[in-house]
Motif scaffolding. Structure first.
Motif, PDB file in Angstrom:
ATOM      1  N   ARG A 138     -10.095  -1.261   6.481  1.00 19.87           N
ATOM      2  CA  ARG A 138      -8.810  -1.938   6.021  1.00 19.87           C
ATOM      3  C   ARG A 138      -7.556  -0.849   5.974  1.00 19.87           C
ATOM      4  N   GLU A 139      -8.120   0.388   5.603  1.00 21.32           N
ATOM      5  CA  GLU A 139      -6.917   1.399   5.572  1.00 21.32           C
ATOM      6  C   GLU A 139      -6.518   1.924   6.967  1.00 21.32           C
ATOM      7  N   ARG A 199      -4.177  -0.319   8.751  1.00 20.67           N
ATOM      8  CA  ARG A 199      -2.773  -0.234   8.245  1.00 20.67           C
ATOM      9  C   ARG A 199      -2.231   0.988   8.620  1.00 20.67           C
ATOM     10  N   ARG A 210      -5.394  15.078   1.977  1.00 23.10           N
ATOM     11  CA  ARG A 210      -4.704  14.856   0.960  1.00 23.10           C
ATOM     12  C   ARG A 210      -5.383  14.637  -0.383  1.00 23.10           C
ATOM     13  N   GLY A 211      -6.452  15.584  -0.473  1.00 19.82           N
ATOM     14  CA  GLY A 211      -7.173  15.850  -1.772  1.00 19.82           C
ATOM     15  C   GLY A 211      -7.879  14.665  -2.225  1.00 19.82           C
ATOM     16  N   THR A 212      -8.175  13.628  -1.479  1.00 23.72           N
ATOM     17  CA  THR A 212      -8.940  12.346  -1.944  1.00 23.72           C
ATOM     18  C   THR A 212     -10.399  12.557  -1.696  1.00 23.72           C
ATOM     19  N   GLY A 248      -5.416  12.977  -5.575  1.00 26.86           N
ATOM     20  CA  GLY A 248      -5.583  12.374  -4.297  1.00 26.86           C
ATOM     21  C   GLY A 248      -6.068  10.838  -4.275  1.00 26.86           C
ATOM     22  N   LEU A 249      -4.799  10.172  -3.567  1.00 24.57           N
ATOM     23  CA  LEU A 249      -5.100   8.818  -3.544  1.00 24.57           C
ATOM     24  C   LEU A 249      -4.901   8.025  -2.261  1.00 24.57           C
ATOM     25  N   TYR A 250      -5.381   7.141  -1.793  1.00 23.17           N
ATOM     26  CA  TYR A 250      -5.650   6.695  -0.501  1.00 23.17           C
ATOM     27  C   TYR A 250      -4.242   5.941  -0.336  1.00 23.17           C
ATOM     28  N   GLU A 251      -3.462   6.423   0.631  1.00 20.70           N
ATOM     29  CA  GLU A 251      -1.949   6.240   0.898  1.00 20.70           C
ATOM     30  C   GLU A 251      -1.872   4.682   1.179  1.00 20.70           C
ATOM     31  N   ARG A 252      -2.650   4.441   2.025  1.00 22.92           N
ATOM     32  CA  ARG A 252      -2.579   2.898   2.731  1.00 22.92           C
ATOM     33  C   ARG A 252      -3.439   2.130   1.812  1.00 22.92           C
ATOM     34  N   LEU A 253      -3.937   2.246   0.499  1.00 22.72           N
ATOM     35  CA  LEU A 253      -4.448   1.043  -0.161  1.00 22.72           C
ATOM     36  C   LEU A 253      -3.245   0.904  -1.390  1.00 22.72           C
ATOM     37  N   GLU A 276      -6.171  -2.049  -5.013  1.00 20.75           N
ATOM     38  CA  GLU A 276      -7.269  -1.867  -4.239  1.00 20.75           C
ATOM     39  C   GLU A 276      -7.973  -0.688  -4.345  1.00 20.75           C
ATOM     40  N   TYR A 299     -11.697  -0.202  -5.192  1.00 18.70           N
ATOM     41  CA  TYR A 299     -12.678   0.549  -4.385  1.00 18.70           C
ATOM     42  C   TYR A 299     -13.510   1.293  -5.049  1.00 18.70           C
ATOM     43  N   GLY A 322       0.506   5.512  -1.469  1.00 20.08           N
ATOM     44  CA  GLY A 322       1.561   6.588  -0.438  1.00 20.08           C
ATOM     45  C   GLY A 322       2.838   6.183  -1.149  1.00 20.08           C
TER      46      GLY A 322
END
Ligand SMILES: Nc1ncnc2c1ncn2[C@@H]1O[C@H](COP(=O)(O)OP(=O)(O)OP(=O)(O)O)[C@@H](O)[C@H]1O
Ligand SMILES: [Mg+2]
Lengths: 681, 242
Positions: A13-14, A17, A209-211, B84-89, B93, B97, B131
């Motif tokens: 999904r990501e 995008r 990004r630190g994720t 840190g976060l998923y920028e495209r979620l 979401e 997740y 993001g």
């Protein structure tokens, strides 16, 4: 739903995008073949038109009979012109390309002598000669038949044996052969590109990004995370490859473009062949995905991953290129080589020669490599050192174009930020493609003005836009500094010394490389001015314009982006890319001299820190050629690459060259930065 | 509850945490102080099973992080300093997740996500991509993400980093609320005010070692200083710049 599927679903999904991945995954694969075909078609039409347009002037001397004149007139490639006076002089002056001098008429059973005058060193004259000879042959045959007829004999009387050629290759085989060599490479490259960015993004990007730190606090075994990510990358690779294959088949098989039929580029793949190709693409995508992911996870930033993956990418391209070279066949050994086996298999499928054994061998070995790569990737993910080594302090560096794009924010040009090596090379490569494609179009429509437009619109403006839009520091990227007088003087001495040496080099090359005479003649016509106005135009077109537009690309963006390389590699790379940019089908002979000139100019710009120095050198070099070519007397000497350059020039040139080098080696030639910057710690 | 037992973490020759022993009871808030590079993040990461201790170990609700890291993670919320976060979620979401990664599915998952969106005031930007969120908004999403499984132990690494007073206050409110719900909370920080405001107990790390421990009041009085900031400086004096 097991954990890896949760991971995979989210990653897909990501990824979907992400504009960059979509571009690589859908747009490039789908548009590649139509674009290729359009270019091929243009080239083909361009070539055909040039040949058609060309009607060679020939003359017939010695009282030619009317039926012969009629025959020559009827030949669309020939045009009869009257000449007066010296026949040889007429050919030298290009007023006739070939001349038939007929002897006295020979009566009913005699032989009439015909001498064909032409210039064997001129491609056009040779062509006119061959054509005229063919017409004379037809005339002779007609006369012979007449004589035989008058004696009551059949035409076959004089032809006891007839020999004809027949190639056993069907046209589709010829097409399949040509395409079969290049298409496997494209399929492999597209699969590779499809998984390249997702792998970086899913591994190094997550760290940057630190994720990753938060992801690993979820109660999910590392294995599930690797598998989920890896499946994502492989799926994207497979989709890209499938789209590519589909586009290829549609483009070549539906006859969507007339050209395919005209030039015999027909590839007809049976359904089993398509399925076999697809079945091999899947493990290939798996292999790429796992290798890329395993390596990218060790990098702490996007840029670092890109740098780490680029050599791998290159290493993978080499075996994929093997089938392009004729004469290399897929033995069992080569088919076991990673990637090479797949490329050979594709080639054999496309040329209709693939055997089941080879297919199984390739499929098996590729699966084995994919499994090994997967083990490697999961070990990388399980290692704390790789996951957190240096990764903790990673921050988004504003250095790269892609980072900016991804972050999607307006970033101000930062002091000292230059494009990365990969970005600069990619930009120049794209520019070359567009320049090549667009340049042909513009020239067809606008003639010489099109060339001018192409340089400014397709080189100069994009280079400026790249630097501004990318947020790079223009001074550092393009070396925009005012040169010091000594630096400029040294560079001019250097180029004046280099020019004769490059000339000698070009001459030496003619002993090993074929000389494209026809091409050179066209060039000569282009650069030869007969009036002051024309000379001014030619100087603008061929000296000023390339000096500015090509320098900003090669000694600007390219040199600026490769400065992290060791100096000699940076300079050689610059020369080679510059030479390659000037390379086209017929002008292999220009590569080496241009590359040498490029390297010399790059060195001078690097030493002096000023792009203006490069512009000046380029201007002097091209300007000199235009002026010399327009000067009667010198021109003759100059325009024949096989004629040796005057040897007395060589020692002078060596002395000048050495003097230029010595001046530029002085530290004082380096230009100052326009705004004093705070010294770096 | 949270417990470190003689935990040591080395990066090559560098000893980032040395022989750390401390405990946080349910309903207790424990603040970990220390200058930059003192080893706070390293210690918290060992607890969150992101790093393997070189020796010693830590427990989350009695579960040894070395023996059963996955089970320890199920009982722990970890908020990393990097946010840190998923920028495209989108925010929603993203929380969903992590809910799935924690094994939630279907209706319970939806319910939990809506609850957290409500609780942290995420609703106005719940469908915006992460993001495009501001630092304060990201912090709320991060908290919701960390708490999706509602664990008994909370570990927050510099939770107020980069936040304004309003967002900081939201974090304080959140910590206070979770304390009343009986959670064991361990957080690291550089802000003395929030220590004074929130912490039941304080531990001071210096060069990887726990050099002092006690209530804020105890630290002030035992060092003979006039306030916590001075007490802290006194304790870690000269430790900067490792
Ligand atoms: N992955 C790593 N590899 C090597 N050394 C590390 C690594 N992570 C941290 N360190 C080192 O360990 C020491 C402790 O770092 P840590 O991040 O735990 O400190 P901290 O107390 O969280 O500091 P800050 O207040 O700046 O966040 C530092 O000297 C740091 O450089
Ligand atoms: Mg820290």
């Amino acid at each position: 739903m097991s954990a890896w599927r949760v991971v995979c679903a989210k990653e897909l999904r990501e990824t979907l995008r992400d504009r960059r991945t979509l571009l690589m995954m859908i747009v490039v694969p789908v548009l590649l073949y139509p674009a290729l075909l359009i270019v091929a078609e243009q080239l083909f039409l361009f070539g055909a038109r040039r040949l058609e347009a060309e009607e060679a002037a020939v003359a017939l001397l010695g009282d030619p009979p009317p039926d012969l004149v009629a025959r020559v007139e009827a030949d669309s490639a020939l045009r009869v012109v009257p000449i007066d006076g010296d026949a040889e002089g007429a050919i030298r002056a290009d007023s006739a390309r070939a001349i038939a001098v007929l002897g006295a008429p020979a009566g009913d059973d005699g032989t009439r002598a015909v001498t064909l005058l032409y210039d064997a060193t001129s491609d056009r004259s040779s062509r006119a000669h061959a054509e005229l000879r063919a017409v004379l042959g037809e005339w002779r045959d007609a006369l012979l038949e007449e004589r035989l007829g008058s004696r009551g004999l059949p035409g076959s009387f004089a032809v006891p044996v007839a020999v004809a050629d027949s190639s056993i290759a069907r046209p589709d085989e010829v097409g399949g052969y040509a395409l079969g060599r290049i298409l496997p490479l494209l399929l492999v490259v597209v699969t590779l590109l499809g998984s390249f960015y997702p792998a970086i993004d899913l591994a190094a990007g997550e760290k940057e990004r630190g994720t990753l730190e938060t992801l690993l606090t979820a109660p999910v075994p590392a294995r599930d995370i690797v598998v989920g990510k890896f499946v994502t990358v492989a799926v994207i690779g497979v989709v890209a490859a499938a789209l590519n294959l589909g586009s290829m088949i549609l483009t070549f098989q539906t006859g969507a473009l007339q050209l395919t039929a005209v030039i015999g580029l027909e590839v007809s793949l049976s359904l089993p062949a398509v399925l076999a190709i697809f079945a091999t693409l899947v493990p290939l995508a798996v292999f790429f995905g796992a290798i890329f992911l395993g390596i990218a996870v060790g990098a702490s930033s996007f840029k670092e991953a890109q740098n780490a993956l680029t050599p791998v990418y290159m290493a993978v391209l080499v075996p994929a290129m093997l089938p392009v070279f004729p004469g290399i066949d897929a033995g069992p050994l080569l088919s076991l080589l990673p990637v090479a086996g797949v490329a050979f298999f594709f080639r054999d499928v496309m040329t209709g020669q693939a055997g089941v054994e080879l297919g199984l061998l390739v499929l098996g070995s590729t699966l084995a490599y994919a499994a090994a790569a997967l083990v490697f990737a999961s070990r990388a993910f399980g290692s704390e050192r790789i996951l957190f080594g240096g990764g903790e302090k990673a921050e988004v560096e504003p250095g790269g174009w892609i980072e900016r794009w991804r972050v999607g924010r307006q970033v101000r040009a930062r002091d000292g930020v230059v494009p990365s090596r990969g970005t600069a090379l990619l930009f120049v490569a794209l520019l070359a493609v567009f320049f090549f494609m667009g340049g042909i179009q513009l020239q067809l429509r606008l003639g010489e003005a099109g060339l001018l437009a192409a340089e400014w619109l397709l080189l100069f403006l994009p280079a400026l836009a790249f630097v501004t839009a990318g947020g790079f520091d223009p001074v550092h990227t393009l070396s925009l500094r005012r040169p010091r007088a000594t630096g400029l003087a040294g560079a001019l001495v250097l180029i004046v010394g280099a020019m004769p040496l490059v000339w000698v080099l070009g001459w030496l090359q003619t002993f090993v490389l074929p000389v494209p005479w026809e091409m050179l003649e066209g060039l000569e016509e282009l650069v030869t001015a007969d009036s002051a106005g024309r000379l001014a135009w030619l100087l603008l077109l061929l000296a000023v314009t390339p000096a500015v537009c090509e320098e900003i690309v090669f000694r600007g963006v390219l040199l600026g982006g490769t400065r992290e390389l060791p100096p000699w590699r940076m300079l050689l790379l610059n020369g080679v890319v510059f030479g390659a940019f000037h390379l086209s089908f017929e002008t292999a002979i220009r590569f080496l001299p241009t590359a040498v000139l490029g390297t010399v100019i790059a060195w001078a710009v690097w030493r002096t820190g000023s792009l203006l120095v490069g512009v000046a050198m380029h201007l002097v070099n091209n300007g000199t050629i235009v002026v010399l070519a327009s000067t009667p007397g010198v021109r003759e000497l100059f325009s024949d690459p096989e004629a040796p350059p005057p040897l007395w020039l060589v020692p002078i040139a060596v002395v000048l060259f050495a003097a230029g080098v010595r001046i530029l080696l002085r530290p004082a030639v380096r230009a100052d930065d326009p705004h004093p910057r705070t010294p770096e710690p | 509850m949270i417990r470190f037992r003689a935990l040591t973490k080395q990066y090559g020759p560098l000893e980032a945490v040395r022989d750390l022993t401390l405990g946080v009871a349910p309903g207790e808030v424990y603040a970990l102080l220390g200058p930059n590079g003192a080893g706070k993040t390293s210690a918290l990461r060992c607890l969150a099973t992101l790093l393997t201790p070189t020796s010693g170990t830590a427990f989350v609700n009695g579960i040894d992080v070395r023996e059963d890291p996955l089970d320890a993670r199920r009982r722990l919320a970890f908020l990393a300093a990097s946010m840190g976060l998923y920028e495209r979620l989108s925010a929603r979401e993203l929380v969903a997740y992590f809910g799935r990664l924690h094994g939630l599915r279907g209706a319970p998952l939806d319910a939990r996500v809506s609850e957290l969106v409500e609780l942290f005031g995420i609703a106005p930007f719940a469908d915006r991509l992460c993001g495009r969120l501001s630092t304060g908004q990201r912090q709320r999403v991060s908290l919701a993400r960390a708490l999706v499984h509602d664990p008994p132990a909370l570990v927050l690494d510099e939770p107020t980093l980069g936040l304004d007073v309003v967002s900081g206050q939201a974090i304080y409110d959140f910590i206070a609320r979770e304390r009343t719900r009986g959670k064991a909370i361990l957080f690291s920080t550089h802000r003395m005010t929030e220590v004074e405001l929130l912490a039941d107990r304080v531990g001071v790390l210096r060069l990887g070692e726990l050099v002092a421990e006690g209530t804020p009041g105890e630290l002030v009085s035992s060092t003979g200083q006039e306030n916590l900031a001075r007490a802290f400086l006194h304790l870690v004096g000269g430790a900067e710049g490792r």
